[in-house]
Motif scaffolding. Structure first.
Motif, PDB file in Angstrom:
ATOM      1  N   GLY A   9       3.138  13.368  -6.954  1.00  0.00           N
ATOM      2  CA  GLY A   9       1.788  12.826  -6.885  1.00  0.00           C
ATOM      3  C   GLY A   9       1.055  12.834  -8.207  1.00  0.00           C
ATOM      4  O   GLY A   9      -0.102  12.419  -8.289  1.00  0.00           O
ATOM      5  N   LYS A  10       1.730  13.252  -9.272  1.00  0.00           N
ATOM      6  CA  LYS A  10       1.061  13.382 -10.572  1.00  0.00           C
ATOM      7  C   LYS A  10       0.995  12.074 -11.347  1.00  0.00           C
ATOM      8  O   LYS A  10       0.219  11.955 -12.303  1.00  0.00           O
ATOM      9  CB  LYS A  10       1.775  14.447 -11.408  1.00  0.00           C
ATOM     10  N   HIS A  11       1.821  11.111 -10.974  1.00  0.00           N
ATOM     11  CA  HIS A  11       1.822   9.823 -11.654  1.00  0.00           C
ATOM     12  C   HIS A  11       1.974   8.690 -10.657  1.00  0.00           C
ATOM     13  O   HIS A  11       2.306   8.915  -9.483  1.00  0.00           O
ATOM     14  CB  HIS A  11       2.951   9.748 -12.698  1.00  0.00           C
ATOM     15  N   ILE A  12       1.737   7.473 -11.134  1.00  0.00           N
ATOM     16  CA  ILE A  12       1.973   6.249 -10.365  1.00  0.00           C
ATOM     17  C   ILE A  12       2.944   5.405 -11.166  1.00  0.00           C
ATOM     18  O   ILE A  12       2.869   5.335 -12.400  1.00  0.00           O
ATOM     19  CB  ILE A  12       0.656   5.475 -10.153  1.00  0.00           C
TER      20      ILE A  12
ATOM     21  N   THR B 129       4.079  -6.377  -7.759  1.00  0.00           N
ATOM     22  CA  THR B 129       4.959  -6.593  -6.618  1.00  0.00           C
ATOM     23  C   THR B 129       5.421  -5.315  -5.929  1.00  0.00           C
ATOM     24  O   THR B 129       5.801  -5.332  -4.757  1.00  0.00           O
ATOM     25  CB  THR B 129       6.200  -7.365  -7.070  1.00  0.00           C
ATOM     26  N   CYS B 130       5.401  -4.185  -6.647  1.00  0.00           N
ATOM     27  CA  CYS B 130       5.867  -2.925  -6.067  1.00  0.00           C
ATOM     28  C   CYS B 130       5.219  -1.762  -6.805  1.00  0.00           C
ATOM     29  O   CYS B 130       4.834  -1.878  -7.969  1.00  0.00           O
ATOM     30  CB  CYS B 130       7.392  -2.817  -6.136  1.00  0.00           C
ATOM     31  N   GLY B 131       5.094  -0.642  -6.125  1.00  0.00           N
ATOM     32  CA  GLY B 131       4.490   0.530  -6.756  1.00  0.00           C
ATOM     33  C   GLY B 131       4.367   1.677  -5.789  1.00  0.00           C
ATOM     34  O   GLY B 131       4.417   1.482  -4.565  1.00  0.00           O
ATOM     35  N   ARG B 132       4.183   2.863  -6.326  1.00  0.00           N
ATOM     36  CA  ARG B 132       4.026   4.056  -5.488  1.00  0.00           C
ATOM     37  C   ARG B 132       3.663   5.259  -6.361  1.00  0.00           C
ATOM     38  O   ARG B 132       3.820   5.251  -7.582  1.00  0.00           O
ATOM     39  CB  ARG B 132       5.302   4.371  -4.715  1.00  0.00           C
ATOM     40  N   PHE B 133       3.164   6.299  -5.685  1.00  0.00           N
ATOM     41  CA  PHE B 133       2.983   7.594  -6.340  1.00  0.00           C
ATOM     42  C   PHE B 133       4.360   8.220  -6.560  1.00  0.00           C
ATOM     43  O   PHE B 133       5.305   7.991  -5.786  1.00  0.00           O
ATOM     44  CB  PHE B 133       2.153   8.529  -5.456  1.00  0.00           C
TER      45      PHE B 133
ATOM     46  N   ILE C 227       0.847  -1.195   0.000  1.00  0.00           N
ATOM     47  CA  ILE C 227       0.000   0.000   0.000  1.00  0.00           C
ATOM     48  C   ILE C 227       0.882   1.244   0.000  1.00  0.00           C
ATOM     49  O   ILE C 227       2.026   1.207   0.451  1.00  0.00           O
ATOM     50  CB  ILE C 227      -0.978   0.036   1.205  1.00  0.00           C
ATOM     51  N   ASN C 228       0.349   2.353  -0.535  1.00  0.00           N
ATOM     52  CA  ASN C 228       1.108   3.594  -0.613  1.00  0.00           C
ATOM     53  C   ASN C 228       0.154   4.781  -0.582  1.00  0.00           C
ATOM     54  O   ASN C 228      -0.873   4.777  -1.270  1.00  0.00           O
ATOM     55  CB  ASN C 228       1.946   3.612  -1.898  1.00  0.00           C
ATOM     56  N   TRP C 229       0.497   5.788   0.218  1.00  0.00           N
ATOM     57  CA  TRP C 229      -0.324   6.999   0.320  1.00  0.00           C
ATOM     58  C   TRP C 229       0.163   8.066  -0.657  1.00  0.00           C
ATOM     59  O   TRP C 229       1.369   8.193  -0.905  1.00  0.00           O
ATOM     60  CB  TRP C 229      -0.268   7.566   1.733  1.00  0.00           C
ATOM     61  N   HIS C 230      -0.779   8.857  -1.162  1.00  0.00           N
ATOM     62  CA  HIS C 230      -0.441  10.011  -1.989  1.00  0.00           C
ATOM     63  C   HIS C 230       0.365  10.996  -1.138  1.00  0.00           C
ATOM     64  O   HIS C 230       0.077  11.193   0.046  1.00  0.00           O
ATOM     65  CB  HIS C 230      -1.721  10.683  -2.504  1.00  0.00           C
ATOM     66  N   PRO C 231       1.397  11.636  -1.723  1.00  0.00           N
ATOM     67  CA  PRO C 231       2.246  12.530  -0.924  1.00  0.00           C
ATOM     68  C   PRO C 231       1.570  13.817  -0.467  1.00  0.00           C
ATOM     69  O   PRO C 231       2.067  14.481   0.448  1.00  0.00           O
ATOM     70  CB  PRO C 231       3.408  12.850  -1.873  1.00  0.00           C
ATOM     71  N   LYS C 232       0.436  14.180  -1.080  1.00  0.00           N
ATOM     72  CA  LYS C 232      -0.173  15.464  -0.744  1.00  0.00           C
ATOM     73  C   LYS C 232      -1.633  15.378  -0.333  1.00  0.00           C
ATOM     74  O   LYS C 232      -2.258  16.406  -0.064  1.00  0.00           O
ATOM     75  CB  LYS C 232      -0.033  16.419  -1.941  1.00  0.00           C
ATOM     76  N   GLY C 233      -2.181  14.202  -0.287  1.00  0.00           N
ATOM     77  CA  GLY C 233      -3.585  14.075   0.097  1.00  0.00           C
ATOM     78  C   GLY C 233      -3.872  12.694   0.623  1.00  0.00           C
ATOM     79  O   GLY C 233      -3.058  11.772   0.487  1.00  0.00           O
TER      80      GLY C 233
END
Length: 416
Positions: free
Chosen positions: A228-231, A220-224, A180-186
């Motif tokens: 925060g404009k792309h994933i 297997t991996c991912g993030r904003f 899981i990953n949170w958006h950096p600005k919201g």
């Protein structure tokens, strides 16, 4: 503590630091053998009915009763450099995270299907979160610290308010959660799943926002990205995809069809501070550096087994890769050349660069936490305490405190 793997590395001058990158005791069990008795005079020996042969026999018996570690036979002397610990998990701990502001607050999740919040300074439990139906593989505080999420192999993500631990949403849709990953600005949460999909929700309402389909195997991996404009996400089929979060459209895709890219599954990724470069690790024993415009910039190859951990330094143009073969390699990303190879005794499971610093910390199946100076190759700290491999760790903002999650069911706190 100096590493034996300095390899005559030329120090990096501080002037090499590019401005664009700059934005943001030992505690050991001691066995006291006591004061050794000195042999008395011959007269004393005779008075006690003992002769030299008897003395020799006693010494042999004492040696037999001690093992090579210096302790009594069968007793194992364990080093423990930790200053605190959390022991409520009864199964392997897979994930740990530090609150972004309240750095004494820790979240952890494990194979007991539970997630906890606890205090780093005392080890006391703040709260036990609602039990999942399968292992908790990911825990993460939102970037403002107001929310905390736990993701499980049951396909659920539970989200709570950090201040009172009241659950505000149960998010469903994927099958087994991978990360899981949170958006950096919201307060927007992204989750990657075993069914090759990613899901995105708005919190605290839990409203569904988008589902991302494009990979052909578990994500297997991912993030904003940092803006925060792309994933950016990587999968077991060797694909790396850059997405538009608003539309779920694919902006750029790399795949094994390109012989310059990975030919096996992607295990880890990191993104440069300016969001222009992505570093990936793979089961194919290589790391790749790619530009978001679709260019494969280079291949970092020196591992003999899967590359499981990668990271880009913010302070210097350096990259780090950690492998199942125990190697931790430091690369110059301007020249794509290997600067030095450092070593754990077993597989490197995770690494993190310190904030705006040439230091990095790594953890391993060898049960150790190590901090390195990438300019010299020196190992500046080694911490021990776990009895089984370390699966995850979190690093304090100042880089002085490490919190670990281990297969031995414990979380430990190490501090300089």
């Amino acid at each position: 503590m100096s590493s034996s793997n300095n390899n005559n590395i030329a120090p990096v001058d501080d002037h090499d630091i590019e401005e664009t990158y700059i934005e943001e005791n030992e505690v050991e069990d001691v066995v006291d053998d006591g004061d050794h008795m000195e042999a008395g005079s011959d007269e004393e020996d005779n008075d006690n009915g003992m002769n030299d042969d008897d003395d020799d026999g006693d010494h042999e018996m004492q040696e037999d009763d001690e093992d090579e570690s210096g302790g009594p036979q069968g007793e194992v002397l364990l080093e423990d450099d930790s200053v605190q610990g959390f022991f409520a998990h009864k199964e392997p701990v897979f994930s740990v995270d530090l609150h972004p502001q309240q750095q004494n607050l820790v979240a952890s999740g494990g194979g007991d299907d539970l997630a906890y919040l606890w205090r780093l300074d005392t080890g006391d439990t703040v709260g036990q979160l609602e039990k999942h139906d399968d292992s908790v593989v990911a825990v993460k505080f939102s970037n403002d610290g107001s929310l905390v999420a736990s993701g499980g192999m049951d396909g659920k993500v539970n989200v709570y308010r950090t201040d009172d631990l009241q659950k505000c949403a149960t998010l469903e849709g994927p099958d087994e959660i991978q990360w899981i990953n949170w958006h950096p600005k919201g307060n927007v949460l992204l989750a990657g799943a075993n069914d090759a999909s990613m899901w995105m929700w708005s919190l605290p309402t839990g409203d569904f926002m988008n589902v991302f389909n494009g990979h052909g195997a578990p994500v297997t991996c991912g993030r904003f990205t940092n803006s925060g404009k792309h994933i950016v996400s990587g999968a077991e089929d060797g694909s790396l995809i850059i997405w538009d979060p608003k539309t779920a459209a694919i902006v750029r895709q790399f795949s094994s069809a390109d012989e310059r890219f990975h030919q096996e599954g992607i295990t880890a990724l990191d993104i440069s501070r300016d969001d222009q470069v992505v570093l990936t690790g793979s089961l194919d024993s290589t790391a790749k550096l790619v530009h978001v415009n679709g260019t494969v910039l280079g291949s970092l190859e020196n591992a003999s087994e899967s590359v499981e951990a990668v990271g880009l330094c913010e302070a210097l143009p350096l990259a780090a890769t950690g492998s199942v073969d125990g190697s931790l390699s430091i690369w110059d990303i301007n020249t794509m050349r290997l600067r030095t190879t450092l070593n754990h005794d077993e597989s490197v499971t995770r690494l993190l660069w310190h904030d705006k610093s040439p230091l990095l910390t790594s953890v391993s199946i060898d049960c150790t936490v190590r901090t390195w100076d990438s300019r010299t190759g020196e190992c500046v700290h080694v911490w021990k305490g776990h009895q089984e491999g370390i699966m995850d760790f979190a690093l304090s903002r100042d880089g002085k405190t490490v919190v670990t999650a281990s297969d031995d069911g414990c979380c430990l706190v190490f501090s300089q």
